[in-house]
Design a protein around this motif. Structure first.
Motif, PDB file in Angstrom:
ATOM      1  N   PRO A  15     -21.926  15.637  17.472  1.00 23.77           N
ATOM      2  CA  PRO A  15     -21.425  14.264  17.360  1.00 23.77           C
ATOM      3  C   PRO A  15     -19.909  14.243  17.214  1.00 23.77           C
ATOM      4  N   GLN A  16     -19.287  13.156  17.674  1.00 26.10           N
ATOM      5  CA  GLN A  16     -17.837  12.982  17.579  1.00 26.10           C
ATOM      6  C   GLN A  16     -17.536  11.899  16.556  1.00 26.10           C
ATOM      7  N   PHE A  17     -16.325  11.951  15.957  1.00 29.25           N
ATOM      8  CA  PHE A  17     -15.912  10.897  15.023  1.00 29.25           C
ATOM      9  C   PHE A  17     -15.877   9.570  15.770  1.00 29.25           C
ATOM     10  N   SER A  18     -16.566   8.559  15.235  1.00 31.61           N
ATOM     11  CA  SER A  18     -16.608   7.297  15.975  1.00 31.61           C
ATOM     12  C   SER A  18     -16.083   6.112  15.180  1.00 31.61           C
ATOM     13  N   GLY A  19     -15.945   6.242  13.866  1.00 32.21           N
ATOM     14  CA  GLY A  19     -15.418   5.081  13.151  1.00 32.21           C
ATOM     15  C   GLY A  19     -15.264   5.313  11.666  1.00 32.21           C
ATOM     16  N   LEU A  20     -14.350   4.540  11.080  1.00 30.64           N
ATOM     17  CA  LEU A  20     -14.118   4.570   9.635  1.00 30.64           C
ATOM     18  C   LEU A  20     -14.392   3.174   9.106  1.00 30.64           C
ATOM     19  N   LEU A  21     -15.448   3.061   8.278  1.00 32.23           N
ATOM     20  CA  LEU A  21     -15.781   1.781   7.671  1.00 32.23           C
ATOM     21  C   LEU A  21     -15.418   1.861   6.195  1.00 32.23           C
ATOM     22  N   GLY A  22     -15.461   0.745   5.532  1.00 30.28           N
ATOM     23  CA  GLY A  22     -15.279   0.776   4.082  1.00 30.28           C
ATOM     24  C   GLY A  22     -13.838   0.796   3.631  1.00 30.28           C
ATOM     25  N   THR A  23     -12.895   1.055   4.548  1.00 24.52           N
ATOM     26  CA  THR A  23     -11.471   1.004   4.213  1.00 24.52           C
ATOM     27  C   THR A  23     -10.784   0.211   5.322  1.00 24.52           C
ATOM     28  N   VAL A  24     -10.129  -0.887   4.961  1.00 23.85           N
ATOM     29  CA  VAL A  24      -9.511  -1.734   5.992  1.00 23.85           C
ATOM     30  C   VAL A  24      -7.987  -1.697   5.956  1.00 23.85           C
ATOM     31  N   TYR A  25      -7.429  -1.301   4.794  1.00 24.14           N
ATOM     32  CA  TYR A  25      -5.970  -1.221   4.694  1.00 24.14           C
ATOM     33  C   TYR A  25      -5.625  -0.358   3.484  1.00 24.14           C
ATOM     34  N   ARG A  26      -4.628   0.539   3.637  1.00 25.31           N
ATOM     35  CA  ARG A  26      -4.193   1.367   2.502  1.00 25.31           C
ATOM     36  C   ARG A  26      -2.750   1.052   2.136  1.00 25.31           C
ATOM     37  N   ARG A  27      -1.852   1.356   3.045  1.00 28.15           N
ATOM     38  CA  ARG A  27      -0.426   1.067   2.840  1.00 28.15           C
ATOM     39  C   ARG A  27       0.253   1.088   4.196  1.00 28.15           C
ATOM     40  N   GLY A  28       1.516   0.635   4.254  1.00 28.55           N
ATOM     41  CA  GLY A  28       2.215   0.600   5.551  1.00 28.55           C
ATOM     42  C   GLY A  28       2.245  -0.810   6.089  1.00 28.55           C
ATOM     43  N   ASN A  29       2.863  -0.973   7.261  1.00 32.44           N
ATOM     44  CA  ASN A  29       3.027  -2.320   7.814  1.00 32.44           C
ATOM     45  C   ASN A  29       1.934  -2.663   8.826  1.00 32.44           C
ATOM     46  N   LEU A  30       1.489  -3.915   8.778  1.00 31.26           N
ATOM     47  CA  LEU A  30       0.502  -4.423   9.735  1.00 31.26           C
ATOM     48  C   LEU A  30       1.236  -4.874  10.994  1.00 31.26           C
ATOM     49  N   SER A  31       0.601  -4.740  12.162  1.00 29.49           N
ATOM     50  CA  SER A  31       1.237  -5.157  13.422  1.00 29.49           C
ATOM     51  C   SER A  31       0.212  -5.830  14.318  1.00 29.49           C
ATOM     52  N   PHE A  32       0.562  -6.999  14.823  1.00 26.60           N
ATOM     53  CA  PHE A  32      -0.280  -7.664  15.827  1.00 26.60           C
ATOM     54  C   PHE A  32       0.052  -7.092  17.207  1.00 26.60           C
ATOM     55  N   THR A  33      -0.950  -7.015  18.072  1.00 31.31           N
ATOM     56  CA  THR A  33      -0.703  -6.565  19.447  1.00 31.31           C
ATOM     57  C   THR A  33      -0.012  -7.678  20.230  1.00 31.31           C
ATOM     58  N   ARG A  34       0.380  -7.342  21.431  1.00 31.81           N
ATOM     59  CA  ARG A  34       1.203  -8.260  22.245  1.00 31.81           C
ATOM     60  C   ARG A  34       0.493  -9.598  22.494  1.00 31.81           C
ATOM     61  N   ASP A  35      -0.839  -9.558  22.772  1.00 29.78           N
ATOM     62  CA  ASP A  35      -1.569 -10.805  23.054  1.00 29.78           C
ATOM     63  C   ASP A  35      -1.869 -11.611  21.793  1.00 29.78           C
ATOM     64  N   GLY A  36      -1.649 -10.997  20.618  1.00 30.18           N
ATOM     65  CA  GLY A  36      -1.867 -11.708  19.360  1.00 30.18           C
ATOM     66  C   GLY A  36      -3.318 -11.782  18.917  1.00 30.18           C
ATOM     67  N   ASN A  37      -4.223 -11.130  19.669  1.00 33.04           N
ATOM     68  CA  ASN A  37      -5.653 -11.204  19.339  1.00 33.04           C
ATOM     69  C   ASN A  37      -6.146 -10.005  18.542  1.00 33.04           C
ATOM     70  N   SER A  38      -5.331  -8.947  18.465  1.00 30.90           N
ATOM     71  CA  SER A  38      -5.764  -7.738  17.750  1.00 30.90           C
ATOM     72  C   SER A  38      -4.711  -7.338  16.732  1.00 30.90           C
ATOM     73  N   LEU A  39      -5.186  -6.652  15.688  1.00 37.15           N
ATOM     74  CA  LEU A  39      -4.305  -6.268  14.586  1.00 37.15           C
ATOM     75  C   LEU A  39      -4.434  -4.775  14.323  1.00 37.15           C
ATOM     76  N   LEU A  40      -3.283  -4.094  14.220  1.00 35.47           N
ATOM     77  CA  LEU A  40      -3.260  -2.667  13.881  1.00 35.47           C
ATOM     78  C   LEU A  40      -3.048  -2.527  12.382  1.00 35.47           C
TER      79      LEU A  40
END
Length: 899
Positions: free
Chosen positions: A3-28
């Motif tokens: 199996p390959q790593f497919s996802g990390l649940l349970g943690t949505v933000y730790r530290r650092g800056n949030l960034s919206f993508t160019r279309d504004g529909n997704s968030l890094l």
């Protein structure tokens, strides 16, 4: 295939800056040393399959949204393609970096570290030997630089500093602007923003003050350096470079108080206004800010969890709201200015708020402390997790979002499980209760307690979902309740140590209990809960698990051994020495080596795979081991993390950290940091004096296999990690002949030999080709094709249908296939039910998801039709009764049909 790593649940933000993508529909969002992409339109979350060596502190996103620069705590950077989801280039900045920002044209990016700003050429579309080429180094601030903002045409950028000054630098050497220093503040600069298509500037400091700066020159008024001066400058730079070993780039030295001659005919700034946020005096430090240039919207966040929305330049307050009582660490606004993202690192909270409608687009929070246990639902669609914070959270495996949180427990949750129906969750806690939660109404409908208060350490529910058992860690007893009535049925005594694990046999009414008294007891439910058997171990027993078919029992003990038992005859059938496979890391303050420490380590969690052929084991280490039960050999070791921000990751300690006074790790470096104690002047009280810098230790608390057999999950210090079989990009043929080629398959298909074409497609095992062949079969021929399909390929076709349901829009067509296959081959499949169970559950999960979506849509349509009919009937009654009786009957028959 592993199996390959497919996802990390349970943690949505730790530290650092949030960034919206160019279309504004997704968030890094940075989550530890990984990065998650939240698709807010399609309600999905994906963690990219790449990781930095330490926690990510800043993220720079290119204007076209195809590249991102991730920089960790020590200044190591990864250039990442968000299209290919892979690392393109690695670079080391040698010192911690505060912020990184691409220019709006995407040709340059600025990095701030120490008291300098570095301008680099951004990686282009063409292949380059070195993706990071230094262009200019800017000197000026006396203290560390904190923030960056660019003008819209990429001609200039501003840098804020901890020395309370803001500097405006030209990205090129302009004749009338090389550098400009702005004061006016009494605290650290948190953010600086240019006005749209202008050199006018807003600066915001930590003491909640905003300065508005007006420039006497427009962007078009910036004059290029005269050719004579430019050539002189270039020659001087080249002379400097000759003395250096490598190209260092051009250096620009700014002065805080330039002479009058130097400022003649140059750009001038004047402060036109200064505003203060904390007029009421109830706000702490300003910690984060974001500005949307088109709508002139300023969003500011404070250490108290309050945030403000202001309209600039008039500083009109639009909203003032509170998220929580925790510090807001990062704010980002999307390109349209509708959505605002907030990150709180203290709680691990991520919110996306639509300010105009005053509603949440996204509201997610992980477990505040570490997760302790997890369980899959019987169809593999949901995962429930329990944490030390007393919360029980349910996650959707396809979207990776938490959709319900139960907070009834008053102390840490120790165990969670689903009943066989999949609609009831049970959780045991140290508060002395076992609670049952209903997933239909999202409520706690049963609370089971013991006669005397006991701390429950483990939990099990039988296959019918009627009997609930929990083990106590202080009274050494096992309590049995009835789910139907909620009454205590029995208390099983006999163990002489804390109960560490419980497991019901899936096929029989037998309960296995493990204890620290070096025994595993088997209790017979049908024989008045008498002890059927007692298995004696060499060491304290930590965990016990039954094989899915109920014929084998696996036991992990404190000496690092996993033993396998035929529990019917009380005979040991095999054992695995797993102590050395755990491969312990050494903690910073450990006095003994990792090799010596490993001798006392053991597995604390066990789980059989869905087919019962393998067993997963994890413990206080960064590895999860998967063993073959029959051969008793290690098949694969999964390294669940490469994040060195966690403790016990390294096998050998760095000698440079060892001094004559002891380890450097003992020195608390948390004080004086951004989030730590602000070291004040004597007598000044400020900051949290109890704050300490700590490193969480890497450990695996629970592992579970998905009932579909396609994936497994582990609760770790990093969060909930998912590993799944993703064989989409791998050529894995089955029973391949020389004649099986795509062209021959297409030829067979054109001759309408559908069964033959399907068999050939499965032999080649190319997913797209199989889909093409199956979708080419007319629906009228499905019955005939299914009846003539060889038994070997029925299972493969069922598995393909289950995966196709997740992505395909041909719902009815694939349902016909599934129905015909199960009707025609049902009896034969029943004889191999144990082997086929994961495939059938995978199919059931896929169909169930569609059923829920379609039923919701149908209910909504029925409601709308009822509403439309009721309105039309009301209006019909108000009208003069001119209609014929025949017409009324016709309307009634129509409404009956629609109902």
């Amino acid at each position: 295939l592993p199996p390959q790593f497919s996802g990390l649940l349970g943690t949505v933000y730790r530290r650092g800056n949030l960034s919206f993508t160019r279309d504004g529909n997704s968030l890094l969002s940075p989550v530890g040393n990984r990065i998650s992409l939240f698709d807010l339109k399609n309600n999905k979350c994906e963690t990219l399959p790449l990781a930095t060596r330490l926690n990510i502190v800043c993220v720079g996103l290119s204007p076209d949204g195809s590249l991102a620069i991730l920089i960790d705590e020590e200044g190591a950077a990864l250039l990442v393609s968000l299209i290919g989801k892979c690392v393109i280039h690695q670079f080391y900045f040698h010192k911690p970096v505060h912020s990184v920002s691409f220019s709006p044209d995407g040709k340059k990016f600025v990095v701030t570290k120490d008291n300098l700003a570095y301008l680099y050429h951004a990686p282009g579309k063409k292949r380059e030997f070195n993706a990071f080429v230094l262009d200019k180094t800017y000197y000026g601030p006396y203290d560390e630089t904190t923030c960056i903002d660019w003008t819209d045409d990429s001609k200039c950028f501003a840098v804020g500093s901890k020395d309370m000054s803001t500097w405006v630098f030209g990205a090129e050497r302009w004749a009338n602007l090389i550098y400009y220093s702005l004061g006016g503040h009494k605290d650290v600069i948190v953010a600086c923003f240019f006005e749209e298509n202008s050199l006018d500037l807003y600066t915001i400091s930590q003491d909640a003050a905003l300065c508005v700066w007006q420039c006497d020159t427009e962007l078009d008024g910036l004059k290029p350096m005269p050719p004579k001066d430019a050539a002189k400058e270039k020659k001087a730079a080249e002379d400097d470079e000759e003395l250096l070993e490598g190209p260092k780039g051009e250096e620009i030295h700014g002065k805080a108080d330039p002479s009058e001659q130097e400022t003649r005919n140059k750009v001038k700034y004047s402060r036109v206004a200064k505003y203060f946020f904390n007029k009421e005096g109830d706000f702490n430090n300003l910690t984060a800010a974001a500005y949307h240039k088109k709508t002139h919207l300023l969003v500011t966040g404070f250490a108290s969890g309050v945030f403000h929305l202001h309209e600039l330049p008039d500083f009109n307050l639009i909203h003032s709201l509170s998220i929580s009582d925790q510090r807001i660490a990062s704010i980002s606004i999307n390109c349209t200015g509708d959505w605002i993202a907030f990150g709180c690192s203290g709680l691990g909270q991520l919110l996306v708020w639509e300010w105009q409608s005053e509603s949440y687009v996204l509201k997610q929070q992980g477990h505040f402390n570490s997760m302790v246990s997890l369980a899959y639902s019987p169809d593999g669609q949901y995962i429930v997790t329990g944490g030390e914070d007393g919360k029980v959270k349910v996650w959707n495996t396809s979207s990776s979002f938490c959709f319900v949180t139960f907070t009834e427990h008053n102390s840490g949750v120790t165990a969670v499980t689903f009943t066989s129906t999949g609609y009831v969750i049970l959780s045991a806690s140290l508060d002395g209760t076992v609670r049952a939660f209903d997933l239909h109404r999202y409520r706690n409908f049963r609370t089971f307690t013991s006669p005397r208060p006991s701390q429950f350490s483990c939990l099990a529910v039988d296959s019918s979902g009627e009997i609930v058992a929990a083990g106590s860690q202080d009274s050494f007893e096992i309590f049995i309740w009835s789910m139907q009535s909620g009454r205590l049925l029995d208390v099983l005594a006999g163990h002489e140590g804390p109960i560490s694990s419980l497991s019901f046999n899936p096929m029989k009414c037998v309960l296995a209990s493990a204890s620290w008294d070096k025994t595993v007891k088997l209790w017979d439910m049908l024989d008045s809960w008498r002890t059927k058997e007692t298995l004696i171990m060499n060491s304290d027993v930590l965990v016990v698990a039954f094989r899915p078919d109920g014929k084998e029992l696996a036991v992990a003990a404190l000496n690092g051994q996993i033993t396998f038992w035929d529990h019917e005859n009380a005979v040991q059938t095999g054992s695995i020495e797993g102590r050395h496979d755990l491969q312990m890391g050494r903690k910073e303050l450990d006095k003994i080596t990792a090799k010596q420490a490993a001798k006392g380590k053991s597995f604390t969690t066990l789980c059989y795979s869905a087919d019962g052929q393998s067993i997963l084991a994890g413990g206080l280490s960064k590895f999860v081991c998967i063993y073959n039960v029959k051969e008793q050999i290690l098949m694969k070791k999964f390294e669940i993390s490469c994040n060195y921000s966690l403790d016990a990751m390294e096998e050998y300690l760095d000698r440079r950290k060892m001094t004559e006074f002891g380890s450097m790790a003992l020195i608390d470096e948390g004080g004086g940091g951004d989030e730590g104690v602000a070291i004040p002047l004597p007598g000044v009280k400020r900051g949290d004096m109890s704050y300490r810098h700590f490193k969480p230790e890497i450990r695996v608390t629970c592992v579970r296999f998905c009932p579909t057999g396609r994936s497994w999950a582990a609760t770790t210090t990093e969060g909930l990690l998912l590993y799944s079989l993703d064989s989409g990009l791998i050529f894995d043929p089955f029973d391949l002949d020389i004649d099986v080629t795509p062209s021959n398959i297409h030829k067979t298909l054109s001759q309408k030999e559908y069964t033959m074409a399907i068999v050939m497609a499965f032999k080649l095992n190319e997913k797209k080709l199989i889909q093409e062949v199956i979708e080419a079969v007319p629906s009228s021929e499905v019955d005939v094709v299914c009846s003539s399909l060889p038994d070997l390929y029925v299972e493969k076709l069922l598995e393909f249908l289950a995966s196709a349901f997740e992505t395909s829009c041909h719902l009815e067509f694939y349902l016909i296939w599934a129905h015909k296959l199960l009707m025609l081959h049902g009896q034969k499949l029943k004889t191999r039910s144990v082997k086929l169970l994961p495939v059938v559950q995978f199919l059931q999960k896929s169909i169930q998801r569609h059923f829920e979506d379609v039923s919701k849509l149908c209910e909504w349509n029925i409601y709308n039709i009822k509403y439309a009919l009721a309105i039309s009937q009301q209006r019909g009654m108000k009208r003069p009764a001119e209609e014929t009786p025949g017409g009324e009957e016709e309307l009634d028959s129509d409404s009956d049909y629609l109902m």
